[in-house]
Every structure is written in C-alpha cells, then in structure tokens.
Design a protein around this motif. Sequence first.
Motif, short mmCIF file in Angstrom:
data_model
loop_
_atom_site.label_atom_id
_atom_site.label_comp_id
_atom_site.label_asym_id
_atom_site.label_seq_id
_atom_site.Cartn_x
_atom_site.Cartn_y
_atom_site.Cartn_z
N ASN A 30 -6.26 14.55 -0.57
CA ASN A 30 -6.61 13.14 -0.69
C ASN A 30 -8.06 12.99 -1.13
OD1 ASN A 30 -4.09 12.27 0.19
ND2 ASN A 30 -4.72 12.26 2.34
N ASN A 31 -8.91 13.81 -0.52
CA ASN A 31 -10.33 13.77 -0.86
C ASN A 31 -10.98 15.09 -0.47
OD1 ASN A 31 -11.55 13.60 1.97
ND2 ASN A 31 -10.25 11.77 2.00
N GLN A 33 -14.85 16.50 0.99
CA GLN A 33 -16.11 16.05 1.58
C GLN A 33 -17.06 17.24 1.68
OE1 GLN A 33 -15.46 13.33 4.97
NE2 GLN A 33 -13.28 13.27 4.46
N TYR A 35 -20.58 18.72 3.56
CA TYR A 35 -21.39 18.58 4.75
C TYR A 35 -22.56 19.56 4.71
CZ TYR A 35 -17.55 16.00 6.94
OH TYR A 35 -16.58 15.08 7.24
N LEU A 43 -22.85 18.65 12.09
CA LEU A 43 -22.69 18.51 10.66
C LEU A 43 -23.13 17.13 10.20
CD1 LEU A 43 -20.76 20.93 11.27
CD2 LEU A 43 -19.46 20.18 9.29
N HIS A 45 -22.75 14.45 7.21
CA HIS A 45 -21.89 14.11 6.08
C HIS A 45 -22.76 13.78 4.86
CE1 HIS A 45 -19.08 11.81 3.57
NE2 HIS A 45 -18.15 12.51 4.17
N LEU A 48 -18.36 12.06 -0.09
CA LEU A 48 -16.90 12.15 -0.19
C LEU A 48 -16.50 11.83 -1.61
CD1 LEU A 48 -14.22 10.64 2.18
CD2 LEU A 48 -14.17 10.13 -0.25
N ARG A 50 -13.01 11.26 -3.94
CA ARG A 50 -11.57 11.06 -3.86
C ARG A 50 -10.86 11.88 -4.92
NH1 ARG A 50 -14.17 6.61 -2.26
NH2 ARG A 50 -13.41 5.53 -0.41
N PHE A 88 -20.97 23.06 3.63
CA PHE A 88 -19.54 23.26 3.74
C PHE A 88 -18.79 22.20 2.95
CE2 PHE A 88 -19.40 26.41 7.11
CZ PHE A 88 -20.59 26.22 7.79
N GLU A 92 -9.35 17.02 2.80
CA GLU A 92 -8.33 16.29 3.54
C GLU A 92 -7.04 16.47 2.76
OE1 GLU A 92 -9.12 12.24 5.13
OE2 GLU A 92 -7.16 11.75 4.23
N LEU A 100 -9.24 17.81 8.46
CA LEU A 100 -10.00 18.48 7.42
C LEU A 100 -9.82 19.99 7.50
CD1 LEU A 100 -13.39 16.54 7.53
CD2 LEU A 100 -11.48 16.22 5.95
N PHE A 102 -11.83 23.31 6.30
CA PHE A 102 -13.17 23.67 5.86
C PHE A 102 -13.20 24.96 5.06
CE2 PHE A 102 -16.36 20.87 7.69
CZ PHE A 102 -15.57 20.06 8.48
N GLY A 103 -14.11 25.00 4.09
CA GLY A 103 -14.44 26.23 3.40
C GLY A 103 -15.34 27.09 4.26
#
Lengths: 112, 116
Positions: A30-31, A33, A35, A43, A45, A48, A50, A88, A92, A100, A102-103
């Motif tokens: 969906n998106n 993000q 951080y 973290l 933010h 974001l 999309r 990071f 989503e 979420l 995370f990488g």
Amino acid sequence: SQQGEEDPQALSIQEGENATMNCSYKTSINNLQWYRQNSGRGLVHLILIRSNEREKHSGRLRVTLDTSKKSSSLLITASRAADTASYFCATEITGGAQKLVFGQGTRLTINP
Amino acid sequence: SAVISQKPSRDICQRGTSLTIQCQVDSQVTMMFWYRQQPGQSLTLIATANQGSEATYESGFVIDKFPISRPNLTFSTLTVSNMSPEDSSIYLCSVESGQGKDNEQFFGPGTRLTVL
C-alpha cells in the motif's frame, strides 16, 4: 522472510555530500515509509510514499518508488553530522492489516 | 502526529522473571502494534492489539510468552514472561495516525530490556 533488503548496510560519507540508500521488498504494498533511528532509540518517521506515487520530497529528503522493480531509494542531500543514524524502510503490505515489514536498515555515518 | 510514551524506558531483569511494558498514546487509536528490535537488528512485529478483542500474534510469537492487554483506545501493555537473555531487546509500540488507508505509523521511544 517478507522482510525487505536495504543496501548498503553501512555508508560513511563526508559532511555536505549526498547519501543514497536503497530498499527492496518482495510483495505488493500500500505504501512504503522511511524511518530514522539514533543510537537504538525510538524511530522517527521521515516520509511516506504511496504505491501510486513515484517520487516525494521533504526538505533535504527525496524518496523514489518503483513498484515494477519493488524498490525504493532515500536520498539525503547536503548531509550534516546530525544525519548520522540508522535508516529503515518499512512496507505496509496490501491486505496486511496496516502492519509494517521492516528492512534491515542502513547505518549512515556523516564525517565532519 | 500522535505522542506516544512508554514505561519503563529501560530495565535490567533476572532470568525467569516477567516485565510489563506500558504504552500510552495522547489520542484514541484503533490499532496499536508491538515490535521487538534485537541488538543490531531491524524491527520485527510481535502482535497487533485492538481494543476489545484478543491481540493477533505474528508467526514465532505466542500469547503465553508475550501477553498483551488493550483496555481502552489510548493504552496497551506488553508483558515479556519468563525472561531469558535472548529476550534482551528494545520493545517498541506504535500507532497509525488516522483511520483510513496510507497513514503514517508513529513509534514510542522504546523500552530497552536487558536480561541477565
């Protein structure tokens, strides 16, 4: 694992230079993000983007998203010592109930 | 953006004991999330906590080890039970900023847990 991959794992540059970090992921999203985390603290933010967006700017930050390649990049321009942190990406996942993934993160060091 | 606080900020615990971590948000939110960050690693989702229902746990995490409470729309707790040194991590709660799709997710400052 559904976790994305980030590269490089670590990046060290001189103050004033630009820093580019890349993120790849595996599933439909969906998106995405980005951080920042300073020294194992909470973290912050950053931005974001999309799934239907290709590029987004916020101050010295520029984020791109290529859904065909399932990849994103974060560019920090005119880096400062205060930008030293871990960065990071987090995706989503479509149908993932807003959670979420995370990488692994990129550790960025800005040398004065 | 939501303001999120966590208690305690850090703790050192003996193996075999339990620790309850609190997460407080300054606004009502539907979903709260609990993450773990092991030393030098990225974040992994433990569970999603919705008010009025049982938490939903991710693969590899179970309720007996990480019981979660969500008594109202601004508060949640995560308990780390029967701790071992492998539980030493930063535990973070997070919330989404809105009700619809494509909302930023904001994180608390984290609880740094060390188990001896």
